[in-house]
Structures are given as C-alpha cells and as structure tokens.
Motif scaffolding. Structure first.
Motif, PDB file in Angstrom:
ATOM      1  N   GLU A   5       0.828  -1.207   0.000  1.00  0.00           N
ATOM      2  CA  GLU A   5       0.000   0.000   0.000  1.00  0.00           C
ATOM      3  C   GLU A   5       0.859   1.251   0.000  1.00  0.00           C
ATOM      4  O   GLU A   5       0.501   2.260  -0.611  1.00  0.00           O
ATOM      5  CB  GLU A   5      -0.926   0.002   1.223  1.00  0.00           C
ATOM      6  N   ALA A   6       1.971   1.168   0.671  1.00  0.00           N
ATOM      7  CA  ALA A   6       2.866   2.327   0.697  1.00  0.00           C
ATOM      8  C   ALA A   6       3.362   2.650  -0.709  1.00  0.00           C
ATOM      9  O   ALA A   6       3.454   3.817  -1.101  1.00  0.00           O
ATOM     10  CB  ALA A   6       4.051   2.052   1.625  1.00  0.00           C
ATOM     11  N   LEU A   7       3.657   1.608  -1.468  1.00  0.00           N
ATOM     12  CA  LEU A   7       4.135   1.821  -2.832  1.00  0.00           C
ATOM     13  C   LEU A   7       3.019   2.370  -3.719  1.00  0.00           C
ATOM     14  O   LEU A   7       3.257   3.239  -4.568  1.00  0.00           O
ATOM     15  CB  LEU A   7       4.682   0.505  -3.398  1.00  0.00           C
TER      16      LEU A   7
ATOM     17  N   LEU B  20       9.459  11.414  -1.316  1.00  0.00           N
ATOM     18  CA  LEU B  20       9.156   9.997  -1.166  1.00  0.00           C
ATOM     19  C   LEU B  20       9.944   9.169  -2.177  1.00  0.00           C
ATOM     20  O   LEU B  20      10.578   8.169  -1.823  1.00  0.00           O
ATOM     21  CB  LEU B  20       7.649   9.783  -1.355  1.00  0.00           C
ATOM     22  N   THR B  21       9.920   9.602  -3.426  1.00  0.00           N
ATOM     23  CA  THR B  21      10.649   8.889  -4.470  1.00  0.00           C
ATOM     24  C   THR B  21      12.130   8.789  -4.135  1.00  0.00           C
ATOM     25  O   THR B  21      12.740   7.721  -4.220  1.00  0.00           O
ATOM     26  CB  THR B  21      10.476   9.618  -5.813  1.00  0.00           C
ATOM     27  N   GLN B  22      12.672   9.924  -3.735  1.00  0.00           N
ATOM     28  CA  GLN B  22      14.085   9.991  -3.394  1.00  0.00           C
ATOM     29  C   GLN B  22      14.436   9.027  -2.258  1.00  0.00           C
ATOM     30  O   GLN B  22      15.406   8.272  -2.334  1.00  0.00           O
ATOM     31  CB  GLN B  22      14.407  11.428  -2.968  1.00  0.00           C
ATOM     32  N   ARG B  23      13.593   9.015  -1.249  1.00  0.00           N
ATOM     33  CA  ARG B  23      13.925   8.206  -0.076  1.00  0.00           C
ATOM     34  C   ARG B  23      13.704   6.725  -0.344  1.00  0.00           C
ATOM     35  O   ARG B  23      14.411   5.873   0.214  1.00  0.00           O
ATOM     36  CB  ARG B  23      13.137   8.698   1.130  1.00  0.00           C
ATOM     37  N   ILE B  24      12.744   6.393  -1.189  1.00  0.00           N
ATOM     38  CA  ILE B  24      12.600   4.986  -1.576  1.00  0.00           C
ATOM     39  C   ILE B  24      13.842   4.548  -2.325  1.00  0.00           C
ATOM     40  O   ILE B  24      14.404   3.478  -2.096  1.00  0.00           O
ATOM     41  CB  ILE B  24      11.354   4.772  -2.455  1.00  0.00           C
ATOM     42  N   HIS B  25      14.282   5.429  -3.231  1.00  0.00           N
ATOM     43  CA  HIS B  25      15.474   5.123  -4.005  1.00  0.00           C
ATOM     44  C   HIS B  25      16.671   4.841  -3.095  1.00  0.00           C
ATOM     45  O   HIS B  25      17.374   3.841  -3.240  1.00  0.00           O
ATOM     46  CB  HIS B  25      15.770   6.299  -4.938  1.00  0.00           C
ATOM     47  N   GLU B  26      16.858   5.701  -2.105  1.00  0.00           N
ATOM     48  CA  GLU B  26      17.958   5.500  -1.157  1.00  0.00           C
ATOM     49  C   GLU B  26      17.789   4.193  -0.396  1.00  0.00           C
ATOM     50  O   GLU B  26      18.755   3.447  -0.210  1.00  0.00           O
ATOM     51  CB  GLU B  26      18.010   6.683  -0.175  1.00  0.00           C
ATOM     52  N   GLY B  27      16.556   3.927   0.020  1.00  0.00           N
ATOM     53  CA  GLY B  27      16.301   2.705   0.771  1.00  0.00           C
ATOM     54  C   GLY B  27      16.595   1.456  -0.040  1.00  0.00           C
ATOM     55  O   GLY B  27      17.137   0.477   0.469  1.00  0.00           O
ATOM     56  N   VAL B  28      16.249   1.503  -1.315  1.00  0.00           N
ATOM     57  CA  VAL B  28      16.486   0.361  -2.191  1.00  0.00           C
ATOM     58  C   VAL B  28      17.984   0.144  -2.364  1.00  0.00           C
ATOM     59  O   VAL B  28      18.472  -0.992  -2.287  1.00  0.00           O
ATOM     60  CB  VAL B  28      15.800   0.566  -3.558  1.00  0.00           C
ATOM     61  N   ALA B  38      12.724   4.854 -11.699  1.00  0.00           N
ATOM     62  CA  ALA B  38      11.791   4.348 -12.703  1.00  0.00           C
ATOM     63  C   ALA B  38      11.628   2.837 -12.593  1.00  0.00           C
ATOM     64  O   ALA B  38      10.567   2.290 -12.877  1.00  0.00           O
ATOM     65  CB  ALA B  38      12.271   4.724 -14.103  1.00  0.00           C
ATOM     66  N   TYR B  39      12.692   2.159 -12.162  1.00  0.00           N
ATOM     67  CA  TYR B  39      12.608   0.715 -12.017  1.00  0.00           C
ATOM     68  C   TYR B  39      11.408   0.328 -11.177  1.00  0.00           C
ATOM     69  O   TYR B  39      10.631  -0.555 -11.530  1.00  0.00           O
ATOM     70  CB  TYR B  39      13.866   0.170 -11.350  1.00  0.00           C
ATOM     71  N   GLY B  40      11.304   0.974 -10.022  1.00  0.00           N
ATOM     72  CA  GLY B  40      10.242   0.622  -9.094  1.00  0.00           C
ATOM     73  C   GLY B  40       8.873   0.734  -9.733  1.00  0.00           C
ATOM     74  O   GLY B  40       8.005  -0.127  -9.524  1.00  0.00           O
ATOM     75  N   PHE B  41       8.675   1.767 -10.528  1.00  0.00           N
ATOM     76  CA  PHE B  41       7.364   1.959 -11.128  1.00  0.00           C
ATOM     77  C   PHE B  41       7.119   0.957 -12.235  1.00  0.00           C
ATOM     78  O   PHE B  41       5.989   0.529 -12.470  1.00  0.00           O
ATOM     79  CB  PHE B  41       7.212   3.396 -11.610  1.00  0.00           C
ATOM     80  N   ALA B  42       8.189   0.551 -12.888  1.00  0.00           N
ATOM     81  CA  ALA B  42       8.055  -0.530 -13.862  1.00  0.00           C
ATOM     82  C   ALA B  42       7.656  -1.819 -13.141  1.00  0.00           C
ATOM     83  O   ALA B  42       6.760  -2.540 -13.577  1.00  0.00           O
ATOM     84  CB  ALA B  42       9.368  -0.715 -14.610  1.00  0.00           C
ATOM     85  N   GLU B 109       9.411  -2.175   1.145  1.00  0.00           N
ATOM     86  CA  GLU B 109       9.855  -1.947   2.522  1.00  0.00           C
ATOM     87  C   GLU B 109      10.297  -0.502   2.720  1.00  0.00           C
ATOM     88  O   GLU B 109       9.948   0.139   3.718  1.00  0.00           O
ATOM     89  CB  GLU B 109      11.034  -2.871   2.846  1.00  0.00           C
ATOM     90  N   ALA B 110      11.074  -0.018   1.755  1.00  0.00           N
ATOM     91  CA  ALA B 110      11.580   1.358   1.872  1.00  0.00           C
ATOM     92  C   ALA B 110      10.421   2.348   1.879  1.00  0.00           C
ATOM     93  O   ALA B 110      10.407   3.296   2.671  1.00  0.00           O
ATOM     94  CB  ALA B 110      12.533   1.651   0.721  1.00  0.00           C
ATOM     95  N   ALA B 111       9.443   2.113   1.004  1.00  0.00           N
ATOM     96  CA  ALA B 111       8.283   3.004   0.953  1.00  0.00           C
ATOM     97  C   ALA B 111       7.530   2.965   2.271  1.00  0.00           C
ATOM     98  O   ALA B 111       7.150   4.007   2.823  1.00  0.00           O
ATOM     99  CB  ALA B 111       7.367   2.604  -0.202  1.00  0.00           C
ATOM    100  N   ALA B 112       7.343   1.760   2.784  1.00  0.00           N
ATOM    101  CA  ALA B 112       6.599   1.612   4.029  1.00  0.00           C
ATOM    102  C   ALA B 112       7.306   2.347   5.167  1.00  0.00           C
ATOM    103  O   ALA B 112       6.672   2.950   6.036  1.00  0.00           O
ATOM    104  CB  ALA B 112       6.437   0.138   4.371  1.00  0.00           C
TER     105      ALA B 112
END
Lengths: 147, 147
Positions: A5-7, B20-28, B38-42, B109-112
């Motif tokens: 959901e977060a994503l 949010l995008t930036q921090r997900i990227h860092e988390g990944v 873009a990977y994540g959205f794909a 996980e990073a998004a959450a």
DNA sequence: AGCAGATGGTCAAGCAAGTTGACTATATGG
DNA sequence: CCATATAGTCAACTTGCTTGACCATCTGCT
C-alpha cells in the motif's frame, strides 16, 4: 498499512502530481502563454520580491547552471528581468515583469480550476485537509519529483 | 480556496512525491540494489504476471521505445526476462526474475518505512485517508510527474 | 485463403534539459 | 590586505526520452 500500500501511495502521489502539472500547463497555454511547467515553479519563488539565481536553483532542486539557463529562457520570453542586486555586486536579482505576473496569475487560475474539480469529487473541506496534510509532510522542500 | 492556495497545493504535492521517491530510491540502494526510481514503477506494472513493452510504456507514460530501452537495462541488471508471449508471436512478455522480486520487496519496505514516518506525523488513520483521497483523484493514471 | 491495415517491437538519429568542470568578479573574515 | 568563499556564466558532455523508419505478426473483411 501494508508495504504494498505504501508503494501504491507513491504511485498515486506521482499520478496526481503529474496530472495536476499537466493540466495547469494546458490551462496556462490556453490563456495565451507559452512555456514549460518549470516556469510556474520558478515564478512561485520569484513572485514576492525576486530572487537570485542560486536561490532559484535551491528552490527547484537543480544546479545553479541549470537555473541560470532557465532564467535565460524566461528573459528571452519576457517573463523576468535580471537587475543588479542591491547590496551584492556579484549577484543579480531576478524579478518578474508585468507579463511574468500575468503568467503567474494564469497558472494560479488554471490550478484553481483543476482543484475545484477535486472539490466536487472529494468535497471542498477534504481538499483543504489534503493540502494541509501535504504541507505538514514537506513544508518547504525542493520541488523536484523527477525520477 | 484561493487561487494561490491551489498553486501551493501543487508545489506541496510535487515536493512530497519527490521526497518519497528519493527516499525509496535511497532505501532500495541501502538494501543492495542498484537502479533508478523508474525501475520501481516498472516493477509495479510487471509484478503480478508480467506485461508487454507497450503495456509498460502506457503505464509509465512514455513511448514504447523508451520503455524498451528501460527493459534492456533491467535485463542487463538481471531484474527481468523477456519471454515469448503465449498467444502473440509478435509480443514478448516481460516478467520479473527472482532478483526482480527481491528488489520489488525492497522498494515496498523502503516506501513503508517513509510512510510510517508520515504516520507518526499525521496519525496512522490520516495517512490512510490521504492515500484513499489520492487514489480517488487519479485511480489509474500514468505515473509521470515530469515537468 | 489471402490481402490491407493495425499493432508489437526494435534500430537509429536527434534533442532537451540537466550535469560536471573551469573560470571571473565580488564579498568577507582573520 | 590577503585567503577563501560565494554569485554567476561559459563550454563540453551525459542521460533519458522523442521522432521516424522499419520488419514481423495479427486481425478483419471479402
């Protein structure tokens, strides 16, 4: 909230922001101005009393070279002027021209038009809540959702 | 709502989405994967059963050529595979590899993690409301807030 | 069956908007 | 008054996407 959901929240945020940006852009062009969406975000920083190139760069989240190029474009199209900075001979104060103000107002109108549509969808007060929530999360961050 | 508030809502949306995008990227990346956001959205489009290049392009809001290039990258990095499409010999089905799934989980996980931070700021239930409001505004739009 | 047009995918070239790096001019603090 | 930091610009390069051309395959119509 589950991880997935977060994503999807992220995806929804980007989709909404993208749609809004797109429609403001269209609305501004429909009102007789040309440009790309970045103009609008530059204007919000320049609006009250102008700003330096470096300040603008920070606001947009890009290098000062990129901001400087953007200012070149804006000058060429008559939206802003480079004036000497009072109190710092190195710097220049970038200020909106009358046409720049008109374009800013056009962008505001276009944005308000779209947001009115959301009001019909969610209810006026919900949109206000939405705005306040977002402002609490990212009060003054750089504007740059680029991926 | 005043016109200027509508524009600041836009700015807030973009700022939040960008952060949010930036921090997900860092988390990944912190979890040992490389790539761009873009990977994540794909991945969110490929996740259940795969998709064709054209479907992916629509989802991302880019041309199919651009989507194809992205798939090239993802193949090269081992996140997806191009398999023959059952029932259409022209098309190929792009599916996640095991590593692709692992990267997807890392992004979730990073998004959450970030969204949990919002929960502490706004309250858990408010975040849920936020998500639902956004989903109502842009249920399935292309993900592309680029300006 | 077979042909016309639509669709999936890729290759290649071009472009827009950013980056890094180098440089000048002015400001500031010891 | 010198050393260092900062504002701004010029130039070269990178990246990620676009447009245009093309082939293979599918689909609908006769």
């Amino acid at each position: 909230m589950q991880n997935s959901e977060a994503l999807s929240l992220t995806a929804a945020l980007l989709a909404v922001a993208g749609e809004l940006t797109q429609r403001i852009h269209e609305g501004v062009e429909a009102r007789g101005f040309e440009g790309r969406p970045a103009y609008g975000f530059a204007f919000t920083r320049l609006a009250p009393d102008g700003a330096t190139v470096t300040e603008l760069a920070t606001h947009l989240g890009v290098t000062k070279q990129a901001a400087s190029q953007l200012v070149d474009e804006l000058v060429r199209k008559g939206y802003v002027e480079r004036r000497p900075h009072p109190g710092d001979a190195r710097a220049r104060l970038i200020v909106l021209t009358e046409r720049g103000w008109a374009c800013t107002r056009a962008a505001e109108e276009a944005a308000a038009e779209v947001v009115r549509g959301w009001g019909e969808l969610l209810g006026e007060s919900e949109v206000r809540v939405l705005r306040e929530q977002l402002l609490r999360i990212a009060p003054y961050g750089p504007i740059r959702p680029i991926w």
